[in-house]
Design a protein around this motif. Sequence first.
Motif, PDB file in Angstrom:
ATOM      1  N   LEU A  52       0.835  -1.202   0.000  1.00 20.78           N
ATOM      2  CA  LEU A  52       0.000   0.000   0.000  1.00 20.78           C
ATOM      3  C   LEU A  52       0.870   1.252   0.000  1.00 20.78           C
ATOM      4  O   LEU A  52       1.948   1.280   0.604  1.00 20.78           O
ATOM      5  N   ASN A  53       0.395   2.281  -0.644  1.00 15.84           N
ATOM      6  CA  ASN A  53       1.125   3.535  -0.737  1.00 15.84           C
ATOM      7  C   ASN A  53       0.901   4.384   0.507  1.00 15.84           C
ATOM      8  O   ASN A  53      -0.153   4.336   1.134  1.00 15.84           O
ATOM      9  N   ASP A  54       1.909   5.150   0.861  1.00 19.92           N
ATOM     10  CA  ASP A  54       1.769   6.194   1.869  1.00 19.92           C
ATOM     11  C   ASP A  54       2.662   7.359   1.436  1.00 19.92           C
ATOM     12  O   ASP A  54       3.481   7.226   0.535  1.00 19.92           O
ATOM     13  N   ASP A  55       2.482   8.497   2.081  1.00 23.85           N
ATOM     14  CA  ASP A  55       3.203   9.701   1.669  1.00 23.85           C
ATOM     15  C   ASP A  55       4.535   9.878   2.382  1.00 23.85           C
ATOM     16  O   ASP A  55       5.232  10.867   2.149  1.00 23.85           O
ATOM     17  N   PHE A  56       4.921   8.951   3.250  1.00 17.88           N
ATOM     18  CA  PHE A  56       6.094   9.164   4.080  1.00 17.88           C
ATOM     19  C   PHE A  56       7.239   8.191   3.825  1.00 17.88           C
ATOM     20  O   PHE A  56       8.380   8.528   4.078  1.00 17.88           O
ATOM     21  N   THR A  57       6.945   6.992   3.360  1.00 19.35           N
ATOM     22  CA  THR A  57       7.999   6.000   3.113  1.00 19.35           C
ATOM     23  C   THR A  57       8.779   6.377   1.860  1.00 19.35           C
ATOM     24  O   THR A  57       8.187   6.592   0.806  1.00 19.35           O
ATOM     25  N   PRO A  58      10.102   6.466   1.950  1.00 20.39           N
ATOM     26  CA  PRO A  58      10.904   6.803   0.763  1.00 20.39           C
ATOM     27  C   PRO A  58      10.813   5.729  -0.313  1.00 20.39           C
ATOM     28  O   PRO A  58      10.712   4.530  -0.010  1.00 20.39           O
ATOM     29  N   MET A  59      10.858   6.158  -1.557  1.00 20.67           N
ATOM     30  CA  MET A  59      10.771   5.219  -2.674  1.00 20.67           C
ATOM     31  C   MET A  59      11.953   4.252  -2.670  1.00 20.67           C
ATOM     32  O   MET A  59      11.809   3.086  -3.027  1.00 20.67           O
ATOM     33  N   GLU A  60      13.114   4.736  -2.266  1.00 21.74           N
ATOM     34  CA  GLU A  60      14.300   3.872  -2.230  1.00 21.74           C
ATOM     35  C   GLU A  60      14.118   2.720  -1.229  1.00 21.74           C
ATOM     36  O   GLU A  60      14.590   1.612  -1.467  1.00 21.74           O
ATOM     37  N   PHE A  61      13.433   2.996  -0.131  1.00 23.45           N
ATOM     38  CA  PHE A  61      13.190   1.945   0.857  1.00 23.45           C
ATOM     39  C   PHE A  61      12.246   0.888   0.297  1.00 23.45           C
ATOM     40  O   PHE A  61      12.446  -0.316   0.524  1.00 23.45           O
ATOM     41  N   VAL A  62      11.224   1.307  -0.431  1.00 23.33           N
ATOM     42  CA  VAL A  62      10.286   0.352  -1.035  1.00 23.33           C
ATOM     43  C   VAL A  62      11.027  -0.533  -2.034  1.00 23.33           C
ATOM     44  O   VAL A  62      10.833  -1.758  -2.068  1.00 23.33           O
ATOM     45  N   TYR A  68      14.201  -1.243  -1.966  1.00 26.26           N
ATOM     46  CA  TYR A  68      15.059  -2.113  -1.161  1.00 26.26           C
ATOM     47  C   TYR A  68      14.261  -3.306  -0.610  1.00 26.26           C
ATOM     48  O   TYR A  68      14.737  -4.452  -0.650  1.00 26.26           O
ATOM     49  N   VAL A  69      13.069  -3.061  -0.101  1.00 29.54           N
ATOM     50  CA  VAL A  69      12.222  -4.131   0.447  1.00 29.54           C
ATOM     51  C   VAL A  69      11.871  -5.138  -0.644  1.00 29.54           C
ATOM     52  O   VAL A  69      11.942  -6.357  -0.435  1.00 29.54           O
ATOM     53  N   LEU A  70      11.486  -4.653  -1.813  1.00 30.93           N
ATOM     54  CA  LEU A  70      11.101  -5.556  -2.901  1.00 30.93           C
ATOM     55  C   LEU A  70      12.290  -6.385  -3.382  1.00 30.93           C
ATOM     56  O   LEU A  70      12.139  -7.569  -3.703  1.00 30.93           O
ATOM     57  N   GLU A  71      13.473  -5.772  -3.435  1.00 29.50           N
ATOM     58  CA  GLU A  71      14.659  -6.516  -3.853  1.00 29.50           C
ATOM     59  C   GLU A  71      15.048  -7.561  -2.816  1.00 29.50           C
ATOM     60  O   GLU A  71      15.330  -8.709  -3.152  1.00 29.50           O
ATOM     61  N   ARG A  72      15.054  -7.167  -1.563  1.00 31.08           N
ATOM     62  CA  ARG A  72      15.550  -8.047  -0.512  1.00 31.08           C
ATOM     63  C   ARG A  72      14.571  -9.160  -0.138  1.00 31.08           C
ATOM     64  O   ARG A  72      14.958 -10.315  -0.014  1.00 31.08           O
ATOM     65  N   LEU A  73      13.307  -8.815   0.048  1.00 28.72           N
ATOM     66  CA  LEU A  73      12.353  -9.804   0.552  1.00 28.72           C
ATOM     67  C   LEU A  73      11.632 -10.586  -0.544  1.00 28.72           C
ATOM     68  O   LEU A  73      11.149 -11.695  -0.296  1.00 28.72           O
ATOM     69  N   PHE A  74      11.522 -10.008  -1.739  1.00 28.65           N
ATOM     70  CA  PHE A  74      10.788 -10.691  -2.803  1.00 28.65           C
ATOM     71  C   PHE A  74      11.695 -11.156  -3.941  1.00 28.65           C
ATOM     72  O   PHE A  74      11.221 -11.668  -4.945  1.00 28.65           O
ATOM     73  N   GLY A  75      13.000 -10.928  -3.811  1.00 22.04           N
ATOM     74  CA  GLY A  75      13.957 -11.431  -4.795  1.00 22.04           C
ATOM     75  C   GLY A  75      13.843 -10.804  -6.167  1.00 22.04           C
ATOM     76  O   GLY A  75      14.153 -11.450  -7.165  1.00 22.04           O
ATOM     77  N   MET A  76      13.424  -9.570  -6.239  1.00 18.71           N
ATOM     78  CA  MET A  76      13.285  -8.888  -7.533  1.00 18.71           C
ATOM     79  C   MET A  76      14.582  -8.195  -7.915  1.00 18.71           C
ATOM     80  O   MET A  76      15.397  -7.876  -7.060  1.00 18.71           O
ATOM     81  N   THR A  77      14.737  -7.957  -9.198  1.00 18.01           N
ATOM     82  CA  THR A  77      15.846  -7.142  -9.663  1.00 18.01           C
ATOM     83  C   THR A  77      15.501  -5.682  -9.403  1.00 18.01           C
ATOM     84  O   THR A  77      14.358  -5.343  -9.063  1.00 18.01           O
ATOM     85  N   GLN A 109      12.642  -4.535 -11.754  1.00 17.50           N
ATOM     86  CA  GLN A 109      11.344  -5.049 -11.344  1.00 17.50           C
ATOM     87  C   GLN A 109      10.825  -4.312 -10.117  1.00 17.50           C
ATOM     88  O   GLN A 109       9.661  -3.912 -10.066  1.00 17.50           O
ATOM     89  N   ALA A 110      11.710  -4.135  -9.134  1.00 15.27           N
ATOM     90  CA  ALA A 110      11.313  -3.452  -7.902  1.00 15.27           C
ATOM     91  C   ALA A 110      10.935  -2.006  -8.173  1.00 15.27           C
ATOM     92  O   ALA A 110       9.967  -1.485  -7.604  1.00 15.27           O
ATOM     93  N   HIS A 111      11.665  -1.348  -9.051  1.00 13.82           N
ATOM     94  CA  HIS A 111      11.375   0.050  -9.384  1.00 13.82           C
ATOM     95  C   HIS A 111      10.008   0.157 -10.074  1.00 13.82           C
ATOM     96  O   HIS A 111       9.231   1.079  -9.789  1.00 13.82           O
TER      97      HIS A 111
END
Length: 158
Positions: A32-42, A44-53, A56-58
């Motif tokens: 889910l989107n929010d106005d406070f979480t940095p895009m770089e952190f999202v 990072y989460v997608l790359e690390r926890l979901f194994g995306m490149t 793909q994560a971007h």
Amino acid sequence: MTDNPGDREDVELVVKTRPRTQRPPMYKVLLLNDDFTPMEFVVYVLERLFGMTYAQAHEIMLTVHRRGIAVVGVFSHEVAETKVAQVMELARRQQHPLQCTMEKEQGRTWPFPVFDWRCRMRRNKAACCYGGRRRAMIWAVSTPRKPRSCRGFTPTTA
């Protein structure tokens, strides 16, 4: 006539029927989107926890940013529950309000459409495509247009 069991004429055949097992229900992991979480952190989460490149994560991060919600993957109940807990824990440790949920997948059967990150389509990048390498279904939850495929197949929706 002898009393040997193999010599009987009235042999009964016992057939055991095995119940056919069903595939476990699948669950969508939603970011889910929010106005406070940095895009770089999202990313990072997608790359690390979901194994995306990174690409793909971007792409998923931009879908979450633009549409407010996106399906990150479709997993069995236990795996989806673990992924949601990992995302929430990592966001909490980094003090970000990122929200991740899961919901039951409706009407999909194996093999389900997979988003092909190698798709060359310029428009509607979030369309479902058949033939990707990933087994997780990744597409935007609310696509305004009818999904199209880059490989000549018409995606079916149940």
